[in-house]
Design an enzyme around this catalytic site. Sequence first.
Site, PDB file in Angstrom:
ATOM      1  CE  LYS A 156      -1.203  -3.286  -5.954  1.00 31.30           C
ATOM      2  NZ  LYS A 156      -2.221  -4.351  -5.798  1.00 31.30           N
ATOM      3  CE1 TYR A 204       0.086  -1.479  -3.055  1.00 34.58           C
ATOM      4  CE2 TYR A 204      -0.191   0.667  -4.110  1.00 34.58           C
ATOM      5  CZ  TYR A 204      -0.724  -0.518  -3.647  1.00 34.58           C
ATOM      6  OH  TYR A 204      -2.073  -0.752  -3.773  1.00 34.58           O
ATOM      7  CB  SER A 214      -2.065   1.329  -7.241  1.00 37.99           C
ATOM      8  OG  SER A 214      -1.838   2.620  -6.738  1.00 37.99           O
TER       9      SER A 214
END
Length: 320
Positions: free
Chosen positions: A144, A140, A116
């Site tokens: 990643k 998050y 992302s």
Amino acid sequence: MKILITGAGGFLGQHLARELLSNPEHQVILTDIVDVPVPKGSKNPHNATTVKADLLKDQSVITSDLDAVYLFHGIMSAGSEANYDLGISVNLESTRIILDKLRHTKPGVRVIYSSSQAVYGQPLPKIVNESTLPTPEGSYGSAKLMIEILVNDMTRRGLIDGIVLRFPTISVRPGAPAPAASAFISGIIREPLAGIEAKVPIKDRSFPSNVCSPKVLIANLIHALTLPSDALPKHKRVVNAPGLTVTIQEMLDALVKVGGEDKLQYVKEEHDEALVRILKSWAYNFDNSLGLSLGFKAPESFEAAVREYVEFLEEEKSWK
């Protein structure tokens, strides 16, 4: 090819599986922690196998005859911030375990990892590319980034053949809202077109986001399946999937052009401090020269993305 998709119950896994199953030579295994269906509208549904599994405990879907793996499972940005333990367990630990199982079971297998643009955080240059130092400001994006590094190292060592695509925000997503800070970027179109209220968590209509339609992203994911291994250095496997920059005002303009001005009555602008903090940490202005040079596609316009969504809704009716 025999292809595994994790997190296959989500909208992206279902869209990709449907496209892969249009090729009668592909065998597709769809796995998720919940019951996962074979996508409606699939041309060769008999070539699909569905498996309900907790990948932290059960990696039986990983077999020596796999040709490729798409890693899609995860807890999205807002969900990861709300529940740190769950986010780390799913986004980091389960993915590490799967990669480890793959290197022992099918060394050198093509792995396409869905990362992302949330790996980027402030401060940022005016234009971001793959050379920009990632400094994620959320759990998050942090998870990643850690998996990106692992994929790079495992590919360098020849344990897997990894490709990392950093996704823009996907819009317009069909279905229910995702637990992501960026969920409103689909909701601002999807809900008003359905006559439902859409909440926009930021009142600044000049706020920009980097977005891509599902159709274009699926085409890029298919392209990654056969990208030559030597197209990227063995230790640098990350590509920013091409997107386009669009403001909230431009999203509303597209809504009016496609759905009519009356749809604006369903848009409710408010201020959500927690989500605004996450959203304003993200990059939005990208140089996609690398991705384009490798044959990945860029979206045409946000209005085109909205029209793609309307066309999908019409096509979906024929599957029922």
